[in-house]
Structure formats: structure tokens, C-alpha cells
Scaffold this motif. Structure first.
Motif, PDB file in Angstrom:
ATOM      1  N   GLN A  73      47.538  -3.955  13.900  1.00 26.79           N
ATOM      2  CA  GLN A  73      47.679  -4.227  12.468  1.00 26.79           C
ATOM      3  C   GLN A  73      46.588  -5.214  12.062  1.00 26.79           C
ATOM      4  N   LEU A  74      46.053  -5.052  10.872  1.00 28.55           N
ATOM      5  CA  LEU A  74      44.891  -5.820  10.420  1.00 28.55           C
ATOM      6  C   LEU A  74      45.207  -7.305  10.270  1.00 28.55           C
ATOM      7  N   LEU A  75      44.338  -8.151  10.867  1.00 22.28           N
ATOM      8  CA  LEU A  75      44.454  -9.603  10.702  1.00 22.28           C
ATOM      9  C   LEU A  75      43.384 -10.161   9.761  1.00 22.28           C
ATOM     10  N   GLY A  76      42.203  -9.553   9.760  1.00 24.97           N
ATOM     11  CA  GLY A  76      41.143 -10.071   8.897  1.00 24.97           C
ATOM     12  C   GLY A  76      39.816  -9.382   9.185  1.00 24.97           C
ATOM     13  N   TYR A  77      38.813  -9.671   8.348  1.00 26.10           N
ATOM     14  CA  TYR A  77      37.481  -9.083   8.502  1.00 26.10           C
ATOM     15  C   TYR A  77      36.507  -9.936   7.707  1.00 26.10           C
ATOM     16  N   ASP A  78      35.213  -9.708   7.903  1.00 29.74           N
ATOM     17  CA  ASP A  78      34.216 -10.485   7.170  1.00 29.74           C
ATOM     18  C   ASP A  78      33.421  -9.561   6.245  1.00 29.74           C
ATOM     19  N   SER A  79      32.445 -10.138   5.544  1.00 25.98           N
ATOM     20  CA  SER A  79      31.703  -9.375   4.542  1.00 25.98           C
ATOM     21  C   SER A  79      30.855  -8.272   5.183  1.00 25.98           C
ATOM     22  N   PHE A  80      30.339  -8.520   6.387  1.00 21.69           N
ATOM     23  CA  PHE A  80      29.532  -7.492   7.053  1.00 21.69           C
ATOM     24  C   PHE A  80      30.394  -6.274   7.372  1.00 21.69           C
ATOM     25  N   ALA A  81      31.604  -6.515   7.912  1.00 22.05           N
ATOM     26  CA  ALA A  81      32.514  -5.408   8.215  1.00 22.05           C
ATOM     27  C   ALA A  81      32.872  -4.649   6.934  1.00 22.05           C
ATOM     28  N   LYS A  82      33.022  -5.391   5.850  1.00 21.36           N
ATOM     29  CA  LYS A  82      33.365  -4.755   4.570  1.00 21.36           C
ATOM     30  C   LYS A  82      32.207  -3.882   4.069  1.00 21.36           C
ATOM     31  N   SER A  83      30.965  -4.303   4.369  1.00 21.18           N
ATOM     32  CA  SER A  83      29.819  -3.492   3.956  1.00 21.18           C
ATOM     33  C   SER A  83      29.731  -2.201   4.763  1.00 21.18           C
ATOM     34  N   VAL A  84      30.214  -2.238   6.014  1.00 20.89           N
ATOM     35  CA  VAL A  84      30.223  -1.030   6.853  1.00 20.89           C
ATOM     36  C   VAL A  84      31.378  -0.122   6.461  1.00 20.89           C
ATOM     37  N   PHE A  85      32.547  -0.728   6.230  1.00 19.92           N
ATOM     38  CA  PHE A  85      33.758   0.032   5.866  1.00 19.92           C
ATOM     39  C   PHE A  85      34.327  -0.541   4.562  1.00 19.92           C
ATOM     40  N   PRO A  86      33.832  -0.120   3.406  1.00 16.21           N
ATOM     41  CA  PRO A  86      34.304  -0.656   2.115  1.00 16.21           C
ATOM     42  C   PRO A  86      35.805  -0.484   1.899  1.00 16.21           C
ATOM     43  N   GLU A  87      36.414   0.498   2.586  1.00 16.34           N
ATOM     44  CA  GLU A  87      37.855   0.734   2.406  1.00 16.34           C
ATOM     45  C   GLU A  87      38.701  -0.453   2.843  1.00 16.34           C
ATOM     46  N   LEU A  88      38.140  -1.332   3.676  1.00 14.03           N
ATOM     47  CA  LEU A  88      38.894  -2.483   4.173  1.00 14.03           C
ATOM     48  C   LEU A  88      39.419  -3.362   3.041  1.00 14.03           C
TER      49      LEU A  88
END
Length: 571
Positions: free
Chosen positions: A247-262
Motif C-alpha cells: 500500500q502506498l506510503l509516499g513518493y517524490d516529484s521525480f516519481a510523479k513525473s514518471v507516473f503522473p497517476e500517483l
């Protein structure tokens, strides 16, 4: 008698959950959680005392304990909920609520003196339990208003947080909302029906169990935060963190740029089946590809115009596996190079240089990250690693001016020493928390245990750097960790080396280490001014410190003083 045992069991369970929370916290204890568990225990102790007593006086004492615990349980539960919802409560409001809680407790405690809370009191029996029969005064109305406002405020904060879709688990908040509603009904319904049997001790146990679960869950976020700090300042790197159930705990801006659905996902939720891009790229639901078996192995992700290398790292605490950290590294440049074979030679040279720099940067980040994580366990040495590393950098510039006396002190030596300095106390990871986090001076036995960190640190550093091809760096790092507590006159530890038998890098590290300890405030001492600190070092030349190296350290006093003044001023 059976009902009495049930109330006593509730008290014992509260004590057990308090101990379990305390023992399972891997980092600094959350004070509001700890106080919540403590006040709940006090309340359940009061209920237990009340149902067992046979005298009115003892019953009133138990009643005071139960009300005191209940009132402050509500107060600290409110603070915990505010914290869970990532809100900020004004200090003035916190103080006001505290004194209101105190005032209501005082009304209950003075029942035998005035009739403000109860106008009449007497003993009674219900199902074999001792109860207080009473006629309520105006104080009871104030108490009920207090309960109502605190519960309504808590529910309002939770609902607002859920609607705002902040990075807080909706499932966690909805469960908490249900617990508060249930607890409120467990008090209001019997009261409205005239039932004298108090169910609050059992409600408190349920709330304690829930908050214990949340505290365990919060540990996962803390572990993730510690590991993420290594990546935050590095370009082309990112992360996605999951708990042990994925289950998702967190992510950063780079991960969000790779997977915008986050950005559409809630914390503590599974990746929806509709997010096929993330599921397929991360092999999220692939039964033939087990995350545990593929930890620390690289796999490639090609997503639109980006080529990413992903590595799954396990996140664990001393109790169990907490989850997974997916490290994302931008490999687009390398892929473009492969596709541009005509530029092969030029790009190859560039890539080798870049990868070497990245590996070095990663090693430095991991070393400093490990050292910071070890330091976070030590209550008394905040910022010690950064300050000693920086002062070694200042000292190294002065040492380079004395190449004739010490030809082994080269630019390369100084760079390696600065790089190794954060690892000097890495052995503290092997020291028991009860000693490392002790808020005061050590006993002789504890000090002997603490001294083992030097020898253990050498073993750990050697193991950490076992794959390093830079043998000079490994040697310097191991010597710094092993011998930085040796003394020139042979009275140090762990090997009691004397004079020049102590490696040069350890003699240099000793000066920076001791100076920082002198001018820094610790839980067991105040900071020392610069004059006193340098006087002590001067006096210990030839005893604790290499007399020649020590003089060079004193020569760079202006630069070191300027650095420490800037650091202290910024804190």
C-alpha cells in the motif's frame, strides 16, 4: 466478582499496551501518544479501584482517578488527532484546553468539599460492582459540554482532512472516526437510558489498540522518511514507498513525473487496477515476480520518453519488515547514447565519467545517510557529524600548508579524510539504545559498553566498504572509526596506542571530535566557550593530542571559530 475481574483486566490490558507502545517505538517517543496511553491507564485504574472498594471515601478517590484519566485522555486524544491529520493547533488554544481539563478535574476532586459537581453522593451496588449514586450539579453539565465539544471537534477535523484529500490515509481516518463515534455512543446511550454501568474502560482499550496500530503504521512512515533523505537533493533520482502490503506510503516529484497517476492516489491505498501503466511497469501484480526475492536487483522501466532503472530496497525495523522503497534512477541519457552509435566514443567517455561521479556521489550520500540515521538514535549529539566533517575540511586546508613536516598529507589524503569523517561514530549503531539514548552521564559499566563503538565501528566500516576499489579510502575510513579515541600518551582506547603508532588520520579526527564535544551543548553539560575549549586543547598537547598536529589545529582557530559561530547562530 466476575465483573470486577473484567474491570481489573481492562486496567492490566491498558498497562500492557502502554508498555508495548513504549518498547516498540524505534525512534524518539511521540509525547502525545505516550501521554494518551498514560492517562488511559490512570482512568482504567480509577474504574478498577472504584468497583472493588467498600467505602465511600475510597470510591471517591477511584472516581477522581477515573475522571482525571478520562478528561486528559480526551485532551491528548484531540492533540494526537490534530497531529495525525497534519494540522497545527495554536499554542494558546492548547494551553486553554489544558487548563479547562485541569479545572474540571479539580471540580471532581473537591466533591467532598463542595457540591458543584455532585450535590449528593452515596455508595451503591450494581451487578456486584461498587458504584457511586449521585445527584449531578452544574459541574457535570460543564463536563458533558466539554466531552461533546472535544468529540465534535475531533470528528470535524477528521472529516475536513478526508475531504481535503491530503497525504493522510483515508482508511485510517475513517476507522478513527468510527472509533470516536462508537466511544461517544458508548458513553451517551447508557447515560441517557439511566444505566449506571460504565463501559468507558473497554472503549478506551479499543481506542488504545487502534492508536497502537497507528503508531506501528507511523513507524513505517518514519523509516521511509529516513531513507528518502538520501535522495532528496539528487537530480535524476526519485522514490516510491510502499508498506509490507504494497500500500502506498509516499513518493517524490521525480516519481510523479514518471507516473503522473500517483497524484490521484491516496496514502495507504493499493494501486487501482485501472492504473495499468504503473502496475505493468513496476510488475506490481505479477505473481511470477516476487518483490522479496528481487530486492536490491535492478530492472528497467521505459515510460514515454524516459528510461528509468528501478531498484526495490526492503525497509525494516527491529520488529519486522515495514515495506519497500522503490528507487528510481533516470537512465534516459544512457539509453539515448546507445541509440546514437555514431557518437559512441565521445558518449562512452562522457558516460564513464558521469557514472563514476554518480557512484561516488551515491556512496557519499549513503555514507552520510547511514551516519545521520545512527546519530538520530543518540539523544546527545545532534549535528555532530556535520560539524566535525566541516571542521575537518577547514583543518585540512591548514594541514596542506605543512607538507614538509607531513609529506603524506596530500590533497587526495585530505579529500579522503573529509569523506571518511562522517563514519567515525558508525559503531554506535551496535550500542544498545538504553545506553546510547540515556539522558545523562554514563555509569562506569555503561561507559565501558559505549567505548566498544570504536572497535565495532571499524568492523562495520570495513564491511560497508568491502566492495570499494579505493583501498586508501577504506584504510583511512577504518582507521578513523577504530582509533579516533586513542591518546598520544597511550591512555586512550580501544588499543591504547601511543604517539605516532596512532594513524595520522585518527589523530586529526580526534582534534575535531573533541573540539566539537567541548563547544556543543549536551544533555549532561553546557557548551564551553571558544577560549576555554582551545585552552584545554593547548593543555592536552602531548597528552591527548599529537603536539605538532595540535598546534596546526590551533593555528586555524579563526576559521573554525567563524564556522561555529555561523552554525550556532543559524540554529
Amino acid at each position: 466478582m466476575v465483573m470486577k475481574i473484567v474491570y481489573l483486566a481492562a486496567c492490566i490490558i491498558s498497562l500492557f499496551e502502554l508498555i508495548l507502545f513504549y518498547e516498540s517505538s524505534p525512534r524518539n517517543l511521540n509525547k502525545n501518544f505516550l501521554l494518551l496511553y498514560t492517562t488511559t491507564l490512570i482512568s482504567n485504574f480509577g474504574y478498577s479501584l472504584l468497583v472493588f472498594t467498600t467505602s465511600l471515601e475510597a470510591a471517591l478517590i477511584g472516581n477522581v482517578f477515573s475522571y482525571f484519566g478520562s478528561i486528559f485522555t480526551l485532551f491528548f486524544m484531540f492533540l494526537v488527532i490534530v497531529e495525525m491529520c497534519r494540522k497545527k493547533l495554536p499554542v494558546a488554544l492548547s494551553i486553554l484546553l489544558f487548563f479547562i481539563s485541569l479545572a474540571i478535574t479539580a471540580m471532581v476532586a473537591t466533591t467532598g468539599i463542595n457540591h458543584f459537581f455532585y450535590t449528593e453522593v452515596s455508595l451503591g451496588k450494581l451487578y456486584g460492582l461498587t458504584i457511586i449514586k449521585s445527584k449531578n450539579g452544574p459541574g457535570m453539565f460543564i463536563y458533558l459540554v466539554y466531552i461533546g465539544l472535544m468529540n465534535i471537534s475531533s470528528m470535524a477535523i477528521i472529516i475536513v482532512t478526508i475531504l481535503q484529500k491530503k497525504k493522510v490515509s483515508a482508511k485510517t481516518l475513517l476507522t478513527l472516526l468510527g472509533m470516536i463515534i462508537f466511544g461517544t455512543l458508548a458513553y451517551v446511550v447508557p447515560l441517557a437510558c439511566g444505566v449506571k454501568l460504565n463501559l468507558m474502560p473497554f472503549t478506551y482499550i479499543l481506542l488504545q489498540t487502534y492508536f497502537l496500530f497507528f503508531a506501528f503504521k507511523a513507524n513505517s512512515y518514519d523509516i521511509a522518511d529516513n531513507l528518502m533523505n538520501v535522495y532528496k537533493q539528487r537530480d535524476g533520482y526519485g522514490y516510491i514507498a510502499f508498506d509490507h502490503k504494497k500500500q502506498l506510503l509516499g513518493y517524490d516529484s521525480f516519481a510523479k513525473s514518471v507516473f503522473p497517476e500517483l497524484r490521484e492516489m491516496r496514502i495507504d491505498s493499493m494501486i487501482p487496477e485501472s492504473y495499468t501503466n504503473i502496475i505493468d511497469k513496476l510488475r506490481y501484480n505479477c505473481e511470477s515476480w516476487n518483490w522479496n526475492e528481487n530486492c536490491n536487483k535492478d530492472f528497467k522501466i521505459l515510460n514515454n520518453d524516459k528510461a528509468i532503472i528501478c531498484t526495490i530496497h526492503p525497509m525494516s525495523s527491529r520488529l519486522r519488515r515495514r515495506g519497500y522503497l522503490l528507487e528510481l534512477r533516470d537512465d534516459t541519457e544512457q539509453q539515448n547514447y546507445i541509440n546514437s552509435i555514431s557518437e559512441f566514443n565521445k558518449e562512452l567517455s562522457h558516460m564513464v565519467s558521469e557514472k563514476t561521479s554518480q557512484v561516488t556521489s551515491m556512496q557519499d550520500s549513503i555514507i552520510r545517510g547511514m551516519a545521520m540515521m545512527v546519530e538520530s538514535r543518540d539523544n546527545s549529539t545532534g549535528g555532530h557529524i556535520s560539524r566535525t566533517s566541516d571542521s575537518i575540511g577547514i583543518f585540512a586546508q591548514e594541514l596542506l600548508k605543512h607538507k614538509e613536516e607531513y609529506p603524506e598529507i596530500t590533497q587526495e589524503f585530505c579529500e579522503l579524510l573529509i569523506k571518511a569523517a562522517p563514519m567515525h561514530d558508525l559503531g554506535k549503531i551496535a550500542v544498545d539504545d538504553s545506553i546510547l539514548r540515556k539522558p545523562g552521564r554514563f555509569t562506569p559499566e555503561e561507559y565501558e559498553q559505549m567505548k566498544t563503538h570504536a572497535q565495532k565501528g571499524a568492523v562495520i566500516v570495513k564491511e560497508v566498504l568491502s566492495e570499494s576499489t579505493d583501498k586508501n579510502f577504506v584504510r583511512i575510513a577504518v582507521n578513523v572509526a577504530h582509533y579516533h579515541h586513542e591518546k598520544w600518551d597511550g591512555s586512550g582506547y580501544p588499543e591504547k596506542l601511543k604517539g605516532e603508532a596512532i594513524p595520522l588520520e585518527a589523530r586529526i579526527m580526534a582534534l575535531a571530535d573533541v573540539f566539537d564535544a567541548l563547544v556543543s551543548k549536551r544533555c549532561y553539560k553546557n557548551s564551553m566557550d571558544f577560549d576555554q575549549a582551545f585552552d584545554l586543547i593547548q593543555q592536552d598537547l602531548g597528552k591527548h593530542f599529537d603536539p605538532t598536529i595540535g598546534k596546526i589545529f590551533i593555528e586555524c582557530r579563526p576559521q573554525i571559530e567563524e564556522y561555529y559561530k555561523a552554525v550556532l547562530q543559524s540554529q
